[in-house]
Every structure is written in structure tokens, then in C-alpha cells.
Write a protein that holds these residues in place. Structure first.
Motif, mmCIF file in Angstrom:
data_model
loop_
_atom_site.group_PDB
_atom_site.id
_atom_site.type_symbol
_atom_site.label_atom_id
_atom_site.label_comp_id
_atom_site.label_asym_id
_atom_site.label_seq_id
_atom_site.Cartn_x
_atom_site.Cartn_y
_atom_site.Cartn_z
ATOM 1 N N SER A 255 -0.911 6.322 -7.555
ATOM 2 C CA SER A 255 -1.925 7.067 -6.813
ATOM 3 C C SER A 255 -2.412 6.334 -5.570
ATOM 4 O O SER A 255 -3.278 6.835 -4.853
ATOM 5 C CB SER A 255 -3.126 7.352 -7.721
ATOM 6 O OG SER A 255 -3.710 6.138 -8.176
ATOM 7 N N ALA A 256 -1.851 5.144 -5.326
ATOM 8 C CA ALA A 256 -2.307 4.349 -4.183
ATOM 9 C C ALA A 256 -1.422 4.539 -2.968
ATOM 10 O O ALA A 256 -0.239 4.869 -3.082
ATOM 11 C CB ALA A 256 -2.334 2.870 -4.571
ATOM 12 N N LYS A 257 -1.978 4.334 -1.811
ATOM 13 C CA LYS A 257 -1.200 4.330 -0.560
ATOM 14 C C LYS A 257 -0.890 2.883 -0.228
ATOM 15 O O LYS A 257 -1.767 2.108 0.180
ATOM 16 C CB LYS A 257 -1.986 4.979 0.559
ATOM 17 C CG LYS A 257 -1.204 5.055 1.874
ATOM 18 C CD LYS A 257 -2.025 5.742 2.960
ATOM 19 C CE LYS A 257 -1.222 5.806 4.260
ATOM 20 N NZ LYS A 257 -2.013 6.455 5.341
ATOM 21 N N ILE A 258 0.353 2.497 -0.425
ATOM 22 C CA ILE A 258 0.774 1.104 -0.210
ATOM 23 C C ILE A 258 1.740 1.054 0.961
ATOM 24 O O ILE A 258 2.763 1.733 0.944
ATOM 25 C CB ILE A 258 1.417 0.529 -1.488
ATOM 26 C CG1 ILE A 258 0.432 0.602 -2.668
ATOM 27 C CG2 ILE A 258 1.868 -0.917 -1.253
ATOM 28 C CD1 ILE A 258 1.023 0.182 -3.987
ATOM 29 N N GLU A 259 1.433 0.302 1.963
ATOM 30 C CA GLU A 259 2.285 0.223 3.167
ATOM 31 C C GLU A 259 2.860 -1.161 3.327
ATOM 32 O O GLU A 259 2.319 -2.137 2.836
ATOM 33 C CB GLU A 259 1.447 0.585 4.405
ATOM 34 C CG GLU A 259 0.872 2.010 4.337
ATOM 35 C CD GLU A 259 -0.003 2.322 5.527
ATOM 36 O OE1 GLU A 259 -0.347 1.375 6.267
ATOM 37 O OE2 GLU A 259 -0.346 3.491 5.713
#
Length: 259
Positions: A255-259
Motif C-alpha cells: 500500500s506504500a508508494k516506494i520510489e
């Protein structure tokens, strides 16, 4: 039978309870040392093997007084503002928050007796007619690290020493990489296949799995033995709790936005 699951994190012990109205341990230059500090300090000492004797409270009190004096001196010199120390303190805060979240998650998703029975039955079926292996391993993140460790092993550096110093598997590193007796199917596929290819006393080349790179040492082998459920029930429960930990991490990452 003792199925090893390489956990990414270990569950922390639940802190001891303390009384809300407990008196401070001491007051140093007008600053109180709360009783909860003593509870946590005693817990840490006992986990490290300190004797739980009549002098424990005195040792804890003196250590916390020294800690208060030294930490206050460091703050007065501005050492807490140095980037490296500030980062280290933030990392410790995050570590404790991580442990607290995982404890709460496992508590809210308890392991059932039916799950334990199912896991036992699967392990029992996989062990029937097979050999089990006594194995150690060292887990690292990068292949270059694994190759460097292998080079040290070839120079006769003790495997258990390197495991304690280098391995990223918290469940086995403190025991010199010891994973005990297991059947290959107890491990992830790549690990199990590499293990079956070894002869007694051999050490593998770096083996890549979803956890990183492993150096595997086969210490011994024997026909698989199936202990009764009662003997391994607690081990299975702990392994399933570690699965819960991975579920928690997987869910957060999904559910996380990881870049």
C-alpha cells in the motif's frame, strides 16, 4: 522437522509492566529518572544473562544515574546535534516503533492450534523417506559480500565467527549461523536445492534467494526423524508468528508508494 523460516525481523519481548504511581528511581540535578526506565533496564540486563539477584535493583539504579549524568553532559556540549548521532538516535526510535507495531500485529492475528497442526502435518509428510541435514548459513544482501565471506572461509576463518559478525539473518546469526536439523523442503526452493547438492562438510558458493545471498555449510546428515507434535508445537508457533511478521511488512509495502 524444525522448519526454518528466514524471518526479516524478530519479535521483541513485551516490556514488563510498571505501576503508574511508582516513585522515580532517583533525582539527579533536579531531573527525575522514572521507574519505567528501571523496568526497561532490568529487562535488558536479564535478557543479556545478568543474574536476577538481590543486587539487580542497585546495579540498575547506579547505571541509570551514570547514564543521566553522561547523557546530560553530552547534550550540554551539543553532541546530540551532530548529524551522525542524531541519525543513530532516530534509528533507535524507529526500531522500537517497529517492534511495537509487530508485537501488536501478531497479538491481533494469533496463531491457532489448527494452523499448528496443519503445518506439522505438511512438514511430517515432506520429511517421510527423506534425509535431514544439519546446516549453517550466512545471509548477506549483496553477492560481492557473499564472495568476500567465501574467500575468508577458504582461508580457514571459522564459519560460526563470520556468521555472528556478518549474517543478516537475526534468528541464526547469534548462534553462528546454526539452523539445526531440517529437511530441504523446509527452506525456500533455491536454498533447499543447493543444500541437497552438498556433501558432508562442504560449503556452497553464494546462493541467491528472495532474502539475499547465502553461504551454506552442510555439517551432517541423517534419516529424517519426526518428533511428536508436543515437542515442536512452540517452535511451529514461533515460525507462524514470523510469517505474520512478513504478512505485516508485505501489506504495508503493497500500500506504500516506494520510489
Amino acid at each position: 522437522m524444525k522448519k526454518i523460516l528466514l524471518a526479516t525481523l524478530l519479535l521483541a519481548s513485551v516490556p514488563a509492566a510498571w505501576a503508574e504511581d511508582a516513585k522515580p528511581i532517583a533525582t539527579v540535578n533536579g531531573r527525575e529518572i522514572p521507574a519505567i526506565y528501571g523496568d526497561l533496564a532490568k529487562q535488558n540486563l536479564l535478557q543479556q544473562g545478568a543474574p536476577n539477584d538481590a543486587n539487580l535493583n542497585t546495579r540498575v539504579k547506579e547505571a541509570l544515574i551514570n547514564q543521566e549524568l553522561l547523557s546530560r553532559a553530552a547534550i550540554e556540549k551539543g553532541l546530540d546535534k551532530t548529524p551522525r548521532l542524531a541519525a543513530a538516535m532516530e534509528m533507535l526510535r524507529r526500531e522500537q516503533l517497529t517492534k511495537a507495531y509487530l508485537e501488536d500485529y501478531v497479538k491481533g492475528h494469533p496463531v491457532t492450534d489448527a494452523e499448528i497442526q496443519s503445518e506439522y502435518d505438511k512438514a511430517k509428510a515432506s520429511a517421510t523417506g527423506n534425509n535431514e541435514y544439519k546446516v549453517r548459513h550466512i545471509l548477506v544482501k549483496e553477492e560481492s559480500e557473499a564472495k568476500a565471506i567465501l574467500a575468508q572461509l577458504k582461508k580457514k576463518t571459522a564459519f560460526d565467527k563470520l556468521a555472528k559478525e556478518k549474517s543478516k539473518d537475526p534468528g541464526s546469526a547469534k548462534n553462528g549461523g546454526d539452523l539445526g536439523w531440517n529437511v530441504p523442503d523446509s527452506f525456500v526452493k533455491e536454498f533447499g536445492e543447493a543444500l541437497k547438492s552438498l556433501k558432508k562438510g562442504e560449503t556452497s558458493e553464494p546462493v541467491k534467494t528472495q532474502f539475499g545471498y547465502h553461504i551454506i555449510k552442510l555439517e551432517d546428515m541423517r534419516p529424517a526423524k519426526i518428533p511428536p507434535l508436543d515437542e515442536v508445537k512452540n517452535d511451529i508457533r514461533q515460525q507462524l508468528q514470523q510469517q505474520r511478521v512478513r504478512e505485516a511488512v508485505k501489506g504495508l509495502r503493497a500500500s506504500a508508494k516506494i520510489e
